[in-house]
Scaffold this motif. Structure first.
Motif, PDB file in Angstrom:
ATOM      1  N   SER A   1       0.832  -1.193   0.000  1.00 12.44           N
ATOM      2  CA  SER A   1       0.000   0.000   0.000  1.00 12.44           C
ATOM      3  C   SER A   1       0.870   1.248   0.000  1.00 12.44           C
ATOM      4  CB  SER A   1      -0.912   0.012   1.233  1.00 12.44           C
ATOM      5  OG  SER A   1      -1.717  -1.142   1.273  1.00 12.44           O
ATOM      6  N   PRO A   2       0.593   2.214  -0.875  1.00 12.73           N
ATOM      7  CA  PRO A   2       1.427   3.425  -0.931  1.00 12.73           C
ATOM      8  C   PRO A   2       1.141   4.373   0.236  1.00 12.73           C
ATOM      9  CG  PRO A   2      -0.384   3.596  -2.502  1.00 12.73           C
ATOM     10  CD  PRO A   2      -0.471   2.213  -1.902  1.00 12.73           C
ATOM     11  N   ILE A   3       2.173   4.666   1.000  1.00 10.80           N
ATOM     12  CA  ILE A   3       2.062   5.554   2.158  1.00 10.80           C
ATOM     13  C   ILE A   3       3.301   6.443   2.207  1.00 10.80           C
ATOM     14  CG2 ILE A   3       2.153   5.653   4.699  1.00 10.80           C
ATOM     15  CD1 ILE A   3       0.466   3.119   4.760  1.00 10.80           C
ATOM     16  N   ILE A   4       3.105   7.725   2.524  1.00  9.27           N
ATOM     17  CA  ILE A   4       4.207   8.642   2.804  1.00  9.27           C
ATOM     18  C   ILE A   4       4.173   8.919   4.300  1.00  9.27           C
ATOM     19  CG2 ILE A   4       5.320  10.829   2.242  1.00  9.27           C
ATOM     20  CD1 ILE A   4       4.973   9.008  -0.190  1.00  9.27           C
ATOM     21  N   ASN A   5       5.130   8.384   5.030  1.00  2.00           N
ATOM     22  CA  ASN A   5       5.181   8.480   6.484  1.00  2.00           C
ATOM     23  C   ASN A   5       6.139   9.603   6.868  1.00  2.00           C
ATOM     24  OD1 ASN A   5       6.951   6.791   9.012  1.00  2.00           O
ATOM     25  ND2 ASN A   5       4.894   7.567   9.319  1.00  2.00           N
ATOM     26  N   ILE A   6       5.590  10.719   7.364  1.00  2.37           N
ATOM     27  CA  ILE A   6       6.376  11.903   7.708  1.00  2.37           C
ATOM     28  C   ILE A   6       6.495  12.004   9.229  1.00  2.37           C
ATOM     29  CG2 ILE A   6       6.484  14.419   7.570  1.00  2.37           C
ATOM     30  CD1 ILE A   6       4.741  14.199   5.021  1.00  2.37           C
ATOM     31  N   VAL A   7       7.726  12.101   9.710  1.00  4.77           N
ATOM     32  CA  VAL A   7       7.957  12.157  11.152  1.00  4.77           C
ATOM     33  C   VAL A   7       8.969  13.258  11.453  1.00  4.77           C
ATOM     34  CG1 VAL A   7       8.682  10.860  13.193  1.00  4.77           C
ATOM     35  CG2 VAL A   7       7.499   9.678  11.337  1.00  4.77           C
ATOM     36  N   GLY A   8       8.671  14.047  12.463  1.00  7.93           N
ATOM     37  CA  GLY A   8       9.600  15.079  12.891  1.00  7.93           C
ATOM     38  C   GLY A   8      10.677  14.519  13.796  1.00  7.93           C
ATOM     39  N   SER A   9      11.617  15.362  14.147  1.00 10.58           N
ATOM     40  CA  SER A   9      12.646  14.983  15.125  1.00 10.58           C
ATOM     41  C   SER A   9      13.182  16.252  15.768  1.00 10.58           C
ATOM     42  CB  SER A   9      13.781  14.199  14.464  1.00 10.58           C
ATOM     43  OG  SER A   9      14.661  15.067  13.776  1.00 10.58           O
TER      44      SER A   9
END
Length: 555
Positions: free
Chosen positions: A91-99
């Motif tokens: 499944s196409p997912i763009i997982n954006i996470v800060g740091s």
């Protein structure tokens, strides 16, 4: 004019048509989320990060537009199970996470973990954006990788200093999606197309398996191929419903562990694999699932999966949808004999349905098939069914047909549980005009039960039908038959309907078969989430029976 990194992220997402984000807020994404809210992005906030990824999973599979998830640093640890399932389900997912800002990363910065490294094994790509001017480049790469070949999730870590950095607009260069990824279909080699059709035409009992890699195939093109050739087709995963199970040449679920009709694949002298991996579900293409002398044609978008576990006779690499069109056109140049096994396979398909329906009775506790039989009366061909991993759900997977693409889902090859409820909510957001039903057991439901709160807050009208047999069924039956005792596989007969009501949803408790029609009718009439909890008796599903037989137990 000065812009920030967050402005560039927003622009990159808008270029790909992104409007929804599945998220939980946290310190390391607050600047970005604030700007996105101002610019009109729709945030679906959940109670757990895994659930957000599961919702994005459904969205990406059904719409074809990558689901976007957004979390803070520790939230990424919670998201890993969801990314793992999405990777298996393609499944196409763009997982954006800060740091935390980069100046102290590696020195024990706030909440620091190696989120890029931990995401890498369960995504198609995992990167950190350390320079705000490279945001367009990395987002182009992320969408290209997520949507190319066999689709899947990708991960981007974007530190706070990159989100807040000011950039000079004149130094930023954006490109349109058509400029950084292929938007058309990659055709197959014409000589290979001809070889494939010649092989199928010369075979006596050819068959077709269509799986996740065939997601780009249309009902029109696959129907054309099987109608010209008369070849039986079995479907699984993303291919379920591309051709309806009621088509005279389509015989339902390709998983022979659940579908008796699919056991006829071992009689085929030639098999066309449309985006189907040579994996454990077909014993890697070997006996007893296939004949030892079977001829295999593999149509595959990913070169790394060609002949992975055994050699194949014809390879066609490219977009499966385009290649199916090519195969159909080439097949028109040949005369095709009537397939000798269609009637026999059809009879076995009907017999299994009748056998399952015969299990429905009026006894208490209720048999799972009594529930599925009653449910079938209120479903239509556009209904979306989500089968969570449980005995209760696998009875349904063996029974309920797939009528349309993107309306029939199981947990696929990973076998994970706990995803069904949020996945169903994501499916409803992606298919608002369809009835969405999550079929789950009491064990699996417990993983994500609090997401009912998410559905109440966002008014997502999904019907959850739970079979509550107070055991972890698939493992419980194995333990009792193989070892004579249960270990950590019993649960309480908890009134989960009361829990649903406490969270603001509609709850129904069913302990008698005669209560089913009314309970289901009321649940579907509610403008919001509903839980129909049915007190069922432990009963091994077709999948559990297969497992028991393979391990020497009885059924």
């Amino acid at each position: 004019m000065k812009l920030t990194g967050s402005d560039l992220i927003n622009r990159a997402l808008r270029a790909e048509g992104i409007e929804k984000v599945f998220a939980i807020a946290g310190d390391h994404t607050l600047p970005l989320m604030d700007l996105m809210a101002i610019q009109g992005f729709d945030f679906i906030d959940t109670r757990h990060e895994q659930a957000a990824v599961d919702m994005a999973n459904a969205w990406g599979r059904i719409t074809g537009i990558p689901g976007v998830t957004m979390f803070t640093t520790p939230g990424q640890a919670n998201a890993i199970p969801g990314l793992t399932l999405a990777h298996h389900m393609e499944s196409p997912i763009i997982n954006i996470v800060g740091s935390a800002p980069q100046d102290r990363l590696g020195q024990g910065a706030s909440q620091e973990i190696d989120q890029v490294g931990m995401a890498r094994p369960v995504t198609k790509g995992s990167w950190m954006i350390s320079d705000p001017y490279r945001i367009p480049e990395y987002f182009a790469r992320a969408f290209r990788v997520a949507l190319s070949g066999r689709r899947g999730p990708v991960h981007l870590t974007i530190p706070l200093d990159v989100q807040e950095a000011e950039v000079d607009e004149h130094r930023v260069r954006f490109f349109e999606p058509r400029e950084y990824r292929h938007l058309g279909q990659i055709m197959g080699d014409l000589n290979s197309i001809k070889s494939a059709i010649e092989l199928l035409n010369s075979a006596t009992t050819p068959m077709i398996i269509a799986s996740s890699g065939a997601f780009s195939t249309t009902e029109e093109s696959l129907s054309r191929l099987i109608e010209i050739t008369g070849i039986p087709v079995f479907t699984e995963d993303l291919a379920r419903g591309i051709v309806s199970d009621i088509h005279p040449n389509c015989f339902g679920f390709a998983d022979s562990r659940v579908s008796n009709a699919a056991t006829f694949l071992k009689e085929a002298d030639a098999i066309l694999l449309l985006g189907k991996k040579l994996d454990f579900t077909i014993n890697f293409g070997n006996p007893p699932n296939f004949r030892s002398d079977v001829k295999l044609i593999q149509v595959e978008p990913d070169s790394n999966l060609i002949g992975l576990s055994r050699g194949v006779d014809v390879v066609i690499q490219g977009n499966v949808g385009a290649i199916v069109n090519q195969l159909g056109a080439e097949a028109e140049n040949y005369e095709w004999q009537k397939h000798p096994m269609v009637e026999e396979i059809s009879s076995e398909y009907r017999n299994q349905i009748a056998h399952l329906e015969a299990k429905a009775d009026s006894n208490t506790p209720i048999h799972a098939m009594s529930v599925h039989k009653a449910l079938s009366d209120v479903l239509d061909e556009d209904s979306c069914l989500v089968f969570e991993g449980s005995d209760f759900a696998f009875y349904g997977a063996a029974y309920h047909p797939a009528y349309k693409a993107n309306r029939w889902f199981t947990n696929g090859t990973l076998g994970m549980i706990g995803w069904g409820v949020p996945f169903g909510f994501g499916a409803k957001i992606a298919s608002p005009m369809s009835k969405v039903v999550v079929l789950t057991g009491d064990g699996a439901f417990g993983f994500s039960a609090m997401e009912i709160d998410t559905a109440v807050r966002h008014n997502i009208p999904v019907v959850i039908v739970m079979g509550n047999d107070s055991v972890w069924g698939i493992d419980y039956h194995q333990q009792m038959q193989l070892y004579g005792r249960s270990v950590a596989t019993t649960l309480l007969p908890t009134r989960y309907d009361k829990m649903a009501e406490a969270l603001g949803a509609h709850g129904e408790y069913v302990s008698d078969v005669e209560q089913l029609p009314g309970a289901l009718s009321r649940a579907f009439a509610v403008d919001g989430p509903s839980l129909v909890m049915v007190q069922t008796r432990p009963s091994p599903s077709p999948l559990t029976e297969f497992i028991l037989k393979a391990k020497g137990g009885t059924t």
